[in-house]
Design an enzyme around this catalytic site. Sequence first.
Site, mmCIF file in Angstrom:
data_model
loop_
_atom_site.group_PDB
_atom_site.id
_atom_site.type_symbol
_atom_site.label_atom_id
_atom_site.label_comp_id
_atom_site.label_asym_id
_atom_site.label_seq_id
_atom_site.Cartn_x
_atom_site.Cartn_y
_atom_site.Cartn_z
ATOM 1 N N GLU A 114 0.834 -1.205 0.000
ATOM 2 C CA GLU A 114 0.000 0.000 0.000
ATOM 3 C C GLU A 114 0.869 1.256 0.000
ATOM 4 O OE1 GLU A 114 -3.983 -1.438 2.358
ATOM 5 O OE2 GLU A 114 -2.090 -1.380 3.471
ATOM 6 N N GLU A 134 -3.128 -9.910 4.231
ATOM 7 C CA GLU A 134 -3.880 -9.597 5.452
ATOM 8 C C GLU A 134 -4.957 -10.626 5.803
ATOM 9 O OE1 GLU A 134 -2.501 -5.460 4.013
ATOM 10 O OE2 GLU A 134 -3.046 -7.393 3.139
#
Length: 259
Positions: A114, A134
């Site tokens: 990210e 995640e």
Amino acid sequence: MASGTVKIDIEGHVAIMTVCRPEKLNALDLDMLKALADAADEVEATAQVRVAILTGEGKGFSAGGDIKAWGGMRPEEFGHAWVRHGHRIFERLATLRVPMIAALNGHALGGGLELAGVADIRIAEEQIKIGLPETGLGMVPGWSGTQRLVKRFGAQVVRRMALGGEIFTAEEARSLGIVDAVTTTGNAVAAAKDYAARIASRGPAALEVVKLMITSASGEDNGTAVEALGSILVAKTGDLKEGVASFSEKRPAQFTGEW
């Protein structure tokens, strides 16, 4: 110069921002998030800078969010102090006035990917891995992995990483459009500097405006891009000068429509 755990070096028109927590593969905690925000402010305020490079110290670009930093947070604290706070800082980096190159000298996973995603150009070393792991921890990407990354890389690529847990090599990431170029081990920063020189040789005002135009066209932060472009245009007009002068002189403005 240094800002906490993010080091800034200015080389001519290029600012090199280095995330410095190599013993943790540059995993991000709250102090590092603040240091990234401070670094963005410093780069933004340095007029000579025309392009920025973002990289990591040591063997990693960033292993993402440090689990020890958020694992013990209460749900509301996690949502506000971690996710929303980090999201604002990543948005700050993504909307930096100058083009940014991410030099991926090590793995970029989860929050690390990210972070790489805020850059305009990504150059990766051949040995690195990229992914959004995640959901394997029972959580979701929280720093724009399902938002900005979908707009920049495409929904299906993000599905494969976030739903399927696929981890891509640098070459696979290049073929999928996640990174723009692949270089040999140890050469990401050098390659980024070469590309930065290419960008810095172009018109700085045009670069800033084109970045805003692309941001608007891609559906990212349309309001800021449109208002920034409009404000830059109006700031150059004779009418604005007259408006400011009339205010200072306490008289009615005499606008002529002068551009």
